[in-house]
Design a protein around this motif. Structure first.
Motif, mmCIF file in Angstrom:
data_model
loop_
_atom_site.group_PDB
_atom_site.id
_atom_site.type_symbol
_atom_site.label_atom_id
_atom_site.label_comp_id
_atom_site.label_asym_id
_atom_site.label_seq_id
_atom_site.Cartn_x
_atom_site.Cartn_y
_atom_site.Cartn_z
ATOM 1 N N ARG A 96 0.830 -1.214 0.000
ATOM 2 C CA ARG A 96 0.000 0.000 0.000
ATOM 3 C C ARG A 96 0.861 1.260 0.000
ATOM 4 N N TYR A 97 0.430 2.202 -0.824
ATOM 5 C CA TYR A 97 1.104 3.491 -1.018
ATOM 6 C C TYR A 97 0.072 4.556 -0.652
ATOM 7 N N HIS A 98 0.254 5.221 0.490
ATOM 8 C CA HIS A 98 -0.728 6.179 1.006
ATOM 9 C C HIS A 98 -0.338 7.614 0.654
ATOM 10 N N PHE A 99 -1.351 8.441 0.283
ATOM 11 C CA PHE A 99 -1.156 9.863 -0.017
ATOM 12 C C PHE A 99 -1.445 10.696 1.235
ATOM 13 N N VAL A 126 -0.103 -9.246 -10.698
ATOM 14 C CA VAL A 126 -0.322 -8.235 -9.658
ATOM 15 C C VAL A 126 -1.431 -7.296 -10.121
ATOM 16 N N ARG A 127 -2.410 -7.064 -9.257
ATOM 17 C CA ARG A 127 -3.499 -6.134 -9.551
ATOM 18 C C ARG A 127 -3.222 -4.809 -8.864
ATOM 19 N N VAL A 128 -3.481 -3.731 -9.592
ATOM 20 C CA VAL A 128 -3.300 -2.386 -9.052
ATOM 21 C C VAL A 128 -4.679 -1.754 -8.901
ATOM 22 N N VAL A 129 -4.968 -1.239 -7.715
ATOM 23 C CA VAL A 129 -6.264 -0.604 -7.447
ATOM 24 C C VAL A 129 -6.046 0.732 -6.747
ATOM 25 N N VAL A 130 -6.991 1.646 -6.958
ATOM 26 C CA VAL A 130 -6.993 2.906 -6.217
ATOM 27 C C VAL A 130 -7.796 2.678 -4.945
ATOM 28 N N MET A 131 -7.226 3.064 -3.816
ATOM 29 C CA MET A 131 -7.930 2.971 -2.535
ATOM 30 C C MET A 131 -8.790 4.230 -2.394
ATOM 31 N N HIS A 136 -13.226 0.712 0.138
ATOM 32 C CA HIS A 136 -13.544 0.610 -1.289
ATOM 33 C C HIS A 136 -12.303 0.734 -2.167
ATOM 34 N N ARG A 137 -12.266 -0.119 -3.215
ATOM 35 C CA ARG A 137 -11.153 -0.150 -4.161
ATOM 36 C C ARG A 137 -11.705 -0.084 -5.585
ATOM 37 N N VAL A 138 -10.994 0.627 -6.469
ATOM 38 C CA VAL A 138 -11.368 0.704 -7.882
ATOM 39 C C VAL A 138 -10.175 0.222 -8.693
ATOM 40 N N PRO A 139 -10.374 -0.801 -9.542
ATOM 41 C CA PRO A 139 -9.247 -1.344 -10.302
ATOM 42 C C PRO A 139 -8.746 -0.388 -11.376
ATOM 43 N N CYS A 140 -7.438 -0.419 -11.593
ATOM 44 C CA CYS A 140 -6.810 0.330 -12.669
ATOM 45 C C CYS A 140 -6.786 -0.557 -13.910
ATOM 46 N N GLN A 141 -6.304 -0.023 -15.031
ATOM 47 C CA GLN A 141 -6.258 -0.783 -16.277
ATOM 48 C C GLN A 141 -4.834 -0.872 -16.791
ATOM 49 N N PRO A 142 -4.344 -1.968 -17.257
ATOM 50 C CA PRO A 142 -5.060 -3.236 -17.259
ATOM 51 C C PRO A 142 -5.296 -3.704 -15.825
ATOM 52 N N ASN A 143 -6.229 -4.620 -15.666
ATOM 53 C CA ASN A 143 -6.606 -5.078 -14.337
ATOM 54 C C ASN A 143 -5.453 -5.760 -13.603
ATOM 55 N N SER A 144 -4.515 -6.344 -14.348
ATOM 56 C CA SER A 144 -3.345 -6.948 -13.698
ATOM 57 C C SER A 144 -2.130 -6.819 -14.609
ATOM 58 N N VAL A 145 -0.965 -6.886 -13.980
ATOM 59 C CA VAL A 145 0.292 -6.774 -14.717
ATOM 60 C C VAL A 145 0.551 -8.084 -15.445
ATOM 61 N N ALA A 146 0.834 -7.983 -16.732
ATOM 62 C CA ALA A 146 1.237 -9.148 -17.526
ATOM 63 C C ALA A 146 2.730 -8.990 -17.784
ATOM 64 N N VAL A 147 3.513 -9.733 -17.046
ATOM 65 C CA VAL A 147 4.965 -9.610 -17.155
ATOM 66 C C VAL A 147 5.401 -10.031 -18.555
ATOM 67 N N VAL A 168 -7.222 7.800 -1.763
ATOM 68 C CA VAL A 168 -6.275 8.146 -0.703
ATOM 69 C C VAL A 168 -4.959 7.382 -0.835
ATOM 70 N N GLY A 169 -4.871 6.547 -1.889
ATOM 71 C CA GLY A 169 -3.650 5.788 -2.120
ATOM 72 C C GLY A 169 -3.869 4.730 -3.181
ATOM 73 N N VAL A 170 -2.825 3.935 -3.414
ATOM 74 C CA VAL A 170 -2.950 2.800 -4.332
ATOM 75 C C VAL A 170 -2.507 1.539 -3.603
ATOM 76 N N GLU A 171 -3.022 0.424 -4.081
ATOM 77 C CA GLU A 171 -2.701 -0.863 -3.474
ATOM 78 C C GLU A 171 -2.382 -1.853 -4.581
ATOM 79 N N LEU A 172 -1.343 -2.646 -4.369
ATOM 80 C CA LEU A 172 -1.006 -3.741 -5.268
ATOM 81 C C LEU A 172 -1.362 -5.027 -4.548
#
Length: 194
Positions: A96-99, A126-131, A136-147, A168-172
């Motif tokens: 988690r990365y908090h602002f 890995v999924r990246v979402v906005v906290m 509550h979480r909202v997914p970013c795009q793409p929904n997950s990292v494709a290495v 208020v932050g992002v979460e992986l």
């Protein structure tokens, strides 16, 4: 006696008119105060929100676990691609990365913790979402990292678009179905304003 009564009535009427005028002025002042409060809130919002494309600094970072003291969550935001955060092996891993305050999130830049051909796939999925808040979480795009294949910092740097979602932050998140679990490793993470 009648003269004093007339003077009292006139005085009362004047006082009543003045009171009505004062009430009107008070109502106008209340409206002006409400407008000023709204303007102040808008000004505060623009002063605290990052400008489009600017780095949103982390005020706090955390991860589910740490494998070693030299691999703590703060290593992913120290500006040094030669250090990394590294969880202990497990399931349902998170970072988690908090602002400091709510921000509109544009993109998240992630540098894979492993840049060699042997382990770089650990970041896969890995999924990246906005906290939005603590729940509550909202997914970013793409929904997950494709290495992708490739070694080195440039090849293992990923950009995820969060579309301006305010949070208020992002979460992986890394959920794994393997019996042994997995590791979540990051060399760097940077979050940019929308």
């Amino acid at each position: 006696y009648q003269r004093r009564v007339r003077e009292a009535v006139v005085s009362t009427q004047s006082t009543g008119d003045e009171m009505a005028d004062l009430k009107d002025e008070m109502a106008d002042l209340k409206d002006e105060m409400a407008d000023l409060k709204e303007e102040m809130a808008d000004l505060k919002k623009t002063q605290t929100e990052g400008k489009s494309g600017e780095l949103i600094p982390a005020v706090r970072v955390e991860q589910k676990s740490t494998s070693r003291a030299d691999c703590s969550a703060d290593k992913a935001v120290d500006g040094n691609v030669h250090t990394q955060s590294h969880t202990a092996i497990g399931r349902n891993l998170w970072f988690r990365y908090h602002f400091a305050s709510a921000e509109r999130v544009g993109t998240v830049k992630i540098v894979n913790g492993k840049i060699d051909a042997v382990y770089y796939a650990r970041l896969n999925g890995v999924r990246v979402v906005v906290m939005v808040n603590n729940v509550h979480r909202v997914p970013c795009q793409p929904n997950s990292v494709a290495v992708r294949e490739g070694t080195g910092i440039q090849a293992q740097t990923y950009i995820v678009n969060c579309g301006g979602v305010r949070g208020v932050g992002v979460e992986l998140n890394l959920d794994t179905t393997t019996a042994l679990g997995a590791y979540l490793e990051l060399r760097e993470i940077e979050v940019y304003a929308a």
